[in-house]
Design an enzyme around this catalytic site. Structure first.
Site, PDB file in Angstrom:
ATOM      1  CB  CYS A  44      -1.464   2.783  -8.036  1.00  0.00           C
ATOM      2  SG  CYS A  44       0.067   1.968  -7.609  1.00  0.00           S
TER       3      CYS A  44
ATOM      4  CG  LEU B 152     -12.413  14.043   1.424  1.00  0.00           C
ATOM      5  CD1 LEU B 152     -13.232  14.413   2.663  1.00  0.00           C
ATOM      6  CD2 LEU B 152     -13.357  13.607   0.294  1.00  0.00           C
TER       7      LEU B 152
ATOM      8  CG  PHE C  65      -1.866  -1.189   1.255  1.00  0.00           C
ATOM      9  CD1 PHE C  65      -3.015  -1.214   0.473  1.00  0.00           C
ATOM     10  CD2 PHE C  65      -1.573  -2.293   2.035  1.00  0.00           C
ATOM     11  CE1 PHE C  65      -3.863  -2.313   0.482  1.00  0.00           C
ATOM     12  CE2 PHE C  65      -2.416  -3.398   2.058  1.00  0.00           C
ATOM     13  CZ  PHE C  65      -3.566  -3.411   1.278  1.00  0.00           C
TER      14      PHE C  65
HETATM   15  C1  UDX Z   1      -1.487   5.161  -4.369  1.00  0.00           C
HETATM   16  C2  UDX Z   1      -2.042   4.643  -3.038  1.00  0.00           C
HETATM   17  O1  UDX Z   1      -2.189   5.748  -2.119  1.00  0.00           O
HETATM   18  C3  UDX Z   1      -1.137   3.579  -2.447  1.00  0.00           C
HETATM   19  O2  UDX Z   1      -1.717   3.042  -1.265  1.00  0.00           O
HETATM   20  C4  UDX Z   1      -0.977   2.475  -3.487  1.00  0.00           C
HETATM   21  O3  UDX Z   1      -0.115   1.461  -2.999  1.00  0.00           O
HETATM   22  C5  UDX Z   1      -0.430   3.028  -4.797  1.00  0.00           C
HETATM   23  O4  UDX Z   1      -1.297   4.079  -5.263  1.00  0.00           O
HETATM   24  P1  UDX Z   1       0.430   6.845  -5.137  1.00  0.00           P
HETATM   25  O5  UDX Z   1      -0.025   6.567  -6.532  1.00  0.00           O
HETATM   26  O6  UDX Z   1       1.880   6.848  -4.838  1.00  0.00           O
HETATM   27  O7  UDX Z   1      -0.242   5.807  -4.107  1.00  0.00           O
HETATM   28  O8  UDX Z   1      -0.097   8.315  -4.761  1.00  0.00           O
HETATM   29  P2  UDX Z   1      -1.237   8.988  -3.870  1.00  0.00           P
HETATM   30  O9  UDX Z   1      -0.595   9.832  -2.856  1.00  0.00           O
HETATM   31  O10 UDX Z   1      -2.230   8.012  -3.399  1.00  0.00           O
HETATM   32  O11 UDX Z   1      -1.907   9.947  -4.956  1.00  0.00           O
HETATM   33  C6  UDX Z   1      -2.452   9.432  -6.165  1.00  0.00           C
HETATM   34  C7  UDX Z   1      -3.001  10.554  -7.013  1.00  0.00           C
HETATM   35  O12 UDX Z   1      -4.164  11.099  -6.424  1.00  0.00           O
HETATM   36  C8  UDX Z   1      -2.044  11.732  -7.234  1.00  0.00           C
HETATM   37  O13 UDX Z   1      -2.147  12.145  -8.583  1.00  0.00           O
HETATM   38  C9  UDX Z   1      -2.576  12.805  -6.309  1.00  0.00           C
HETATM   39  O14 UDX Z   1      -2.285  14.107  -6.780  1.00  0.00           O
HETATM   40  C10 UDX Z   1      -4.076  12.523  -6.363  1.00  0.00           C
HETATM   41  N1  UDX Z   1      -4.800  12.971  -5.171  1.00  0.00           N
HETATM   42  C11 UDX Z   1      -4.548  12.422  -3.948  1.00  0.00           C
HETATM   43  C12 UDX Z   1      -5.769  13.949  -5.289  1.00  0.00           C
HETATM   44  O15 UDX Z   1      -6.026  14.475  -6.388  1.00  0.00           O
HETATM   45  N2  UDX Z   1      -6.473  14.321  -4.180  1.00  0.00           N
HETATM   46  C13 UDX Z   1      -6.256  13.785  -2.948  1.00  0.00           C
HETATM   47  O16 UDX Z   1      -6.934  14.172  -1.997  1.00  0.00           O
HETATM   48  C14 UDX Z   1      -5.259  12.802  -2.835  1.00  0.00           C
END
Ligand code: UDX
Length: 438
Positions: free
Chosen positions: A263, A253, A151
């Site tokens: 991912c 959020l 994760f």
């Molecule tokens: C994600 C999961 O969080 C992790 O548990 C899994 O193992 C792999 O995928 P990651 O892709 O590294 O991790 O990034 P994360 O921090 O989750 O953000 C993913 C995307 O969502 C980013 O583009 C981020 O900018 C976006 N995001 C995140 C939002 O737009 N809003 C949010 O509130 C949170």
């Protein structure tokens, strides 16, 4: 314990380095000779805070080494983590050809010693069972397949791997479960995290369900941002009001131009494809994908509404990585947005503190790259913020305004305070918050 890790991408390399850090003897393997050679010199192939340090320590203290071939890895190991890529097929399903290939190769390397083969890559439910059958057809050597989803988030991967919220062990074999408990004992001891033991299919589902849920949370708040843009309201305050409810929780959020990365886009697509197969219904996740695509388009519409036409307009883009703290450009919203800007005839000058080398490989040749944020904004008709790097929030607003040809900022990540931007004299367009027109 002696552990092998096959596939040294983000998940595999962080897993290998962290397991060595907590005291195991780890051999990592990747088919890329260049990657293995760099790693032997202690150089990580991507930017991840703290990872180089762990690799260096593991190498120096003899608990970590790297190989290009599988046989020495299997020979060394009681347990082998499977961390190869599971990219998307054109129809959204996961492409499991690397997993299948590795299962066949593993079958050829097994001997009379019992091994635990651990599925760490994100795979569709039932993959563990298929791997077991594939291996059992090829060899009578004793092994078990365990699902142990990862994760970790890029940018905080080392911290996440050493301090997980939970460790999920999906296993049908008490012998394999005992091995898994031993592998994770030092991590559980230092983090106090929950260990959830379940069957293989349930563990596989926990990973896909978790990522699909987090992506749904992001699209949900982006839907609320659309409503705020249309009728007034401030999505940040709505999110705060929602997040104070303990059943909802405040994380994930943050409204903006949507999720990208290695991912969420891939996993939402693969999980939707499973939904279609099992029930013929993937409407919920298809809506999540649609809202995510719309979020990127909405930011472009905001700029267009100010500049009328984008043709021959210069746009200074700040931020290219799919999120801060990484140089990963996989499925970064910046790729989609910059492609649209170019299609409409705009000129793009971009800056990112770490992702520019990776971005140069992927973006069209017309995109120019700047040496610092202000250079990217120089003489631009508008600034667009696509990644919330902390240094952008610290930019001097007067210098920003001086650099731009027109004082227009379209903020796809809600980096700046609306009141400050108004006071500084910008036309400031963010996501789901009141627009400032000057
Ligand atoms: C994600 C999961 O969080 C992790 O548990 C899994 O193992 C792999 O995928 P990651 O892709 O590294 O991790 O990034 P994360 O921090 O989750 O953000 C993913 C995307 O969502 C980013 O583009 C981020 O900018 C976006 N995001 C995140 C939002 O737009 N809003 C949010 O509130 C949170």
């Amino acid at each position: 314990m002696n552990i092998g890790v096959a596939g040294l991408g983000h998940v595999g390399l962080v897993t290998a380095a962290c397991l060595a850090e907590v005291g195991h003897h780890v051999v990592g393997m990747d088919v890329s000779t260049e990657r293995v050679q760099d790693l032997r010199r202690g150089k990580a192939p991507f930017f991840e805070p703290g990872l180089d340090l762990l690799i260096g320590r593991g190498l120096r203290e003899g608990r970590l080494r790297f190989e290009e071939r599988l046989p020495p890895v299997v020979e060394h190991s009681d347990a082998v983590f499977i961390c190869v890529g599971t990219p998307s097929l054109p129809n959204g399903e996961a492409d499991l050809s690397q997993v299948e290939g590795l299962a066949v190769e593993l079958a050829g390397c097994l001997d009379d010693r019992y091994r635990v083969l651990i599925e760490k890559s994100t795979v569709p439910v039932t993959t563990g069972g298929r791997m077991f059958r594939t291996i059992a057809r090829l060899t009578e050597c004793r092994c078990d397949i365990v699902s142990n989803p990862e994760f970790l988030r890029e940018g905080s991967a080392v911290h996440d791997a050493l301090n997980p919220d939970r460790i999920v062990i999906g296993s049908a074999s008490p012998e394999a479960t005992t091995v898994m408990r031993e592998i994770y004992a030092p991590v559980v001891e230092r983090s106090g995290c929950v260990v959830l033991e379940t069957d293989v299919a349930t563990a596989e589902l926990i990973k896909h369900a978790s990522n699909a849920f987090l992506a749904t949370k992001i699209s949900f708040i982006n839907y609320i941002a659309e409503v705020c843009d249309a009728v007034g309201g401030d999505v940040e305050i709505v999110a705060r009001g929602m997040g104070l409810d303990q059943r909802i929780a405040p994380d994930f959020l943050r409204a903006g131009i949507g999720y990208g990365g290695s991912c969420f886009p891939k996993d939402v697509g693969a999980f939707a494809a499973i939904g279609e197969q099992v029930s013929g219904d993937s409407a919920l996740l298809r809506a999540v994908q649609d809202i995510n695509r719309r979020a990127m388009r909405r930011l472009i519409e905001k700029v267009r509404s100010e500049l009328w036409y984008l043709k021959d307009k210069r746009i200074g883009v700040l931020g290219l990585a799919f999120k801060p703290g990484t140089d990963d450009m996989r499925d970064a919203p910046s790729l989609t947005i910059i492609a649209s800007l170019l299609e409409e005839g705009a000129e793009v000058v971009a800056y990112d503190p770490v992702a520019m080398p990776a971005a140069k490989e992927l973006l069209p040749e017309q995109v120019r790259f700047a040496g610092d944020p202000l250079e990217a904004l120089h003489d631009a008709h508008a600034a667009m913020i696509l990644t919330e790097w902390p240094q952008f929030a610290e930019l001097d607003l007067a210098e920003m305004k001086n650099a731009l040809r027109l004082p227009i900022v379209a903020d796809g990540r809600n980096v700046f305070d609306v009141g400050r931007m108004r006071d500084a004299g910008f036309t400031y367009l963010s996501m789901g918050r009141p627009a400032v027109e000057q």
